[in-house]
Design a protein around this motif. Structure first.
Motif, short mmCIF file in Angstrom:
data_model
loop_
_atom_site.label_atom_id
_atom_site.label_comp_id
_atom_site.label_asym_id
_atom_site.label_seq_id
_atom_site.Cartn_x
_atom_site.Cartn_y
_atom_site.Cartn_z
N PHE A 1 1.77 -12.04 -10.12
CA PHE A 1 2.25 -12.13 -8.78
C PHE A 1 1.49 -11.41 -7.62
CE2 PHE A 1 5.74 -13.32 -11.25
CZ PHE A 1 6.52 -14.14 -10.31
N ASP A 2 0.86 -10.41 -8.04
CA ASP A 2 0.07 -9.75 -7.04
C ASP A 2 -1.24 -10.35 -6.84
OD1 ASP A 2 1.75 -7.72 -6.84
OD2 ASP A 2 0.65 -6.03 -8.03
N THR A 3 -1.71 -11.26 -7.93
CA THR A 3 -3.12 -11.73 -7.78
C THR A 3 -3.02 -13.09 -6.91
OG1 THR A 3 -4.12 -10.77 -9.34
CG2 THR A 3 -5.36 -12.58 -8.85
N SER B 1 2.46 -1.58 -1.09
CA SER B 1 2.21 -2.42 -2.37
C SER B 1 1.28 -1.69 -3.26
CB SER B 1 1.81 -3.83 -1.96
OG SER B 1 1.45 -4.56 -3.30
N MET B 2 0.23 -1.17 -2.87
CA MET B 2 -0.93 -0.55 -3.61
C MET B 2 -0.40 0.72 -4.26
SD MET B 2 -3.97 -0.70 -4.83
CE MET B 2 -4.63 -1.99 -3.69
N LEU B 3 0.25 1.43 -3.47
CA LEU B 3 1.11 2.86 -4.00
C LEU B 3 1.96 2.42 -5.05
CD1 LEU B 3 1.21 5.97 -3.71
CD2 LEU B 3 3.07 5.36 -1.98
N GLU B 4 2.61 1.43 -4.78
CA GLU B 4 3.70 1.09 -5.89
C GLU B 4 3.07 0.71 -7.19
OE1 GLU B 4 6.67 -1.07 -8.19
OE2 GLU B 4 5.06 -2.11 -7.05
N SER B 5 2.03 -0.23 -6.95
CA SER B 5 1.20 -0.53 -8.20
C SER B 5 0.71 0.52 -9.00
CB SER B 5 0.30 -1.56 -7.79
OG SER B 5 0.81 -2.68 -7.28
N LEU B 6 0.03 1.51 -8.38
CA LEU B 6 -0.37 2.78 -8.92
C LEU B 6 0.46 3.58 -9.35
CD1 LEU B 6 -3.15 3.75 -6.14
CD2 LEU B 6 -3.68 2.64 -8.40
N MET B 7 1.61 3.82 -8.92
CA MET B 7 2.85 4.45 -9.36
C MET B 7 3.25 3.89 -10.83
SD MET B 7 4.97 5.46 -6.34
CE MET B 7 6.22 6.44 -7.15
N PHE B 8 3.32 2.55 -10.79
CA PHE B 8 3.80 1.75 -12.10
C PHE B 8 2.77 2.07 -13.20
CE2 PHE B 8 2.58 -1.99 -14.44
CZ PHE B 8 3.65 -1.99 -15.32
N LEU B 9 1.24 1.78 -12.69
CA LEU B 9 0.42 2.16 -13.74
C LEU B 9 0.36 3.68 -14.39
CD1 LEU B 9 -2.71 -0.04 -12.13
CD2 LEU B 9 -1.25 -0.39 -14.09
N GLY B 10 0.56 4.48 -13.53
CA GLY B 10 0.70 5.76 -14.04
C GLY B 10 1.72 6.11 -14.93
N HIS B 11 2.95 5.32 -14.34
CA HIS B 11 4.14 6.03 -15.18
C HIS B 11 3.99 5.11 -16.66
CE1 HIS B 11 8.52 4.63 -16.49
NE2 HIS B 11 8.53 5.79 -16.04
N ALA B 12 3.41 3.73 -16.69
CA ALA B 12 3.40 3.13 -17.71
C ALA B 12 2.52 3.69 -18.68
CB ALA B 12 3.10 1.75 -17.55
N TRP B 13 1.40 4.03 -18.26
CA TRP B 13 0.14 4.58 -19.33
C TRP B 13 0.45 5.70 -19.55
CZ3 TRP B 13 -2.51 1.67 -22.22
CH2 TRP B 13 -2.66 0.10 -21.73
N ILE B 14 0.95 6.73 -18.93
CA ILE B 14 1.33 8.12 -19.23
C ILE B 14 2.46 8.08 -20.22
CG2 ILE B 14 2.45 10.35 -18.51
CD1 ILE B 14 0.84 10.16 -16.02
N GLY B 15 3.61 7.14 -19.91
CA GLY B 15 4.55 6.88 -20.98
C GLY B 15 4.16 6.70 -22.44
#
Length: 215
Positions: A88-90, A109-123
C-alpha cells in the motif's frame, strides 16, 4: 497488532529463566556440601532439586501449550502487516495522494511506518530472545552435572546425578508456535528471508494488483 502482543508470555519466560538459574545455584551449593562431608540429608536435598527442575520443565510445557496459538497469531500478523504496508505504501497510496492532494502528509506517514517497524521488530526480537534464553537456561545445569566427580559421591548421590543428567538431556523445553515452528533467534532471519521472497512476488504482481485496487 498491539492488542495481540504476547507481553504476559515475555514475563513468564523471564520468571522461568530466573527460577532455572536459581535452581542451578542451589544445586552447586548442595553438591559442594556433599563433596565436603557427604551427609545423607544433603543427598535428599539433591533429589528435591532434581524434582524441582522436573516441575519447572513441566511448567515450560504448559506455557508452550497456553501461549502457542498467541505466538502463532502475533508472528503471522507481523509478517502479513509488513507485506500489506509495503504494497500500500509503495503502490496504492502514491496513486491516492496524486488524486487527492489533501492526503499528502509524508512526514506523518513516514513516522507511523517507522514506529510500526520499531514495534514489530523489537517485539519479535524479545519473543525470540526470551524463548531461546528459556530453553538454554533449562539446559545450563547439564554443564555442572558433567563436571561432578561422581567417584567422590556416595552410591545414592551418584545415581541421582546420573538420573538428573538423563532428565535434563531428554527434557522438552523448546518453545514452538503451536508445533508449527520453533520460536528462537533463528526465526528473525527466517522472517527476513520470507519477506524478501514475498516482496519480490508482490513487485512482479504489482501491475495486475494495481488495476484491481484502482478500478
Amino acid at each position: 497488532m498491539t492488542s495481540i502482543f504476547p507481553l504476559l508470555y515475555l514475563l513468564f519466560c523471564d520468571e522461568m529463566c530466573i527460577r532455572f538459574r536459581s535452581l542451578r545455584t542451589r544445586w552447586r551449593m548442595e553438591v559442594a556440601k556433599v563433596l565436603a562431608s557427604m551427609p545423607r540429608t544433603t543427598c535428599q536435598v539433591l533429589e528435591s532439586e532434581r524434582l524441582a527442575h522436573a516441575q519447572l520443565c513441566d511448567l515450560v510445557e504448559e506455557v508452550r501449550v497456553a501461549f502457542g496459538p498467541r505466538l502463532t497469531t502475533y508472528l503471522l500478523f507481523v509478517f502479513l502487516e509488513h507485506l500489506a504496508r509495503f504494497y500500500f505504501d509503495t503502490y496504492v497510496m502514491p496513486t491516492y495522494r496524486y488524486k487527492h492532494s489533501a492526503l499528502e502528509n509524508k512526514g506523518v506517514s513516514m513516522l507511523e511506518s517507522l514506529m510500526f517497524l520499531g514495534h514489530a521488530w523489537i517485539g519479535t526480537y524479545l519473543v525470540a530472545y526470551l524463548s531461546d534464553t528459556l530453553t538454554e537456561s533449562s539446559k545450563e545445569i547439564i554443564t555442572d552435572l558433567r563436571n561432578i566427580p561422581i567417584w567422590k559421591l556416595p552410591q545414592d548421590c551418584s545415581e541421582q546425578v546420573t538420573f538428573f543428567m538423563s532428565q535434563v538431556q531428554n527434557s522438552q523445553t523448546v518453545i514452538t508456535a503451536s508445533g508449527l515452528f520453533t520460536v528462537n533467534k533463528t526465526i528473525l532471519s527466517s522472517i527476513i528471508i520470507s519477506l524478501a521472497t514475498y516482496i519480490i512476488v508482490l513487485i512482479q504482481l504489482a501491475p495486475d494488483l494495481g488495476r484491481v485496487f484502482i478500478e
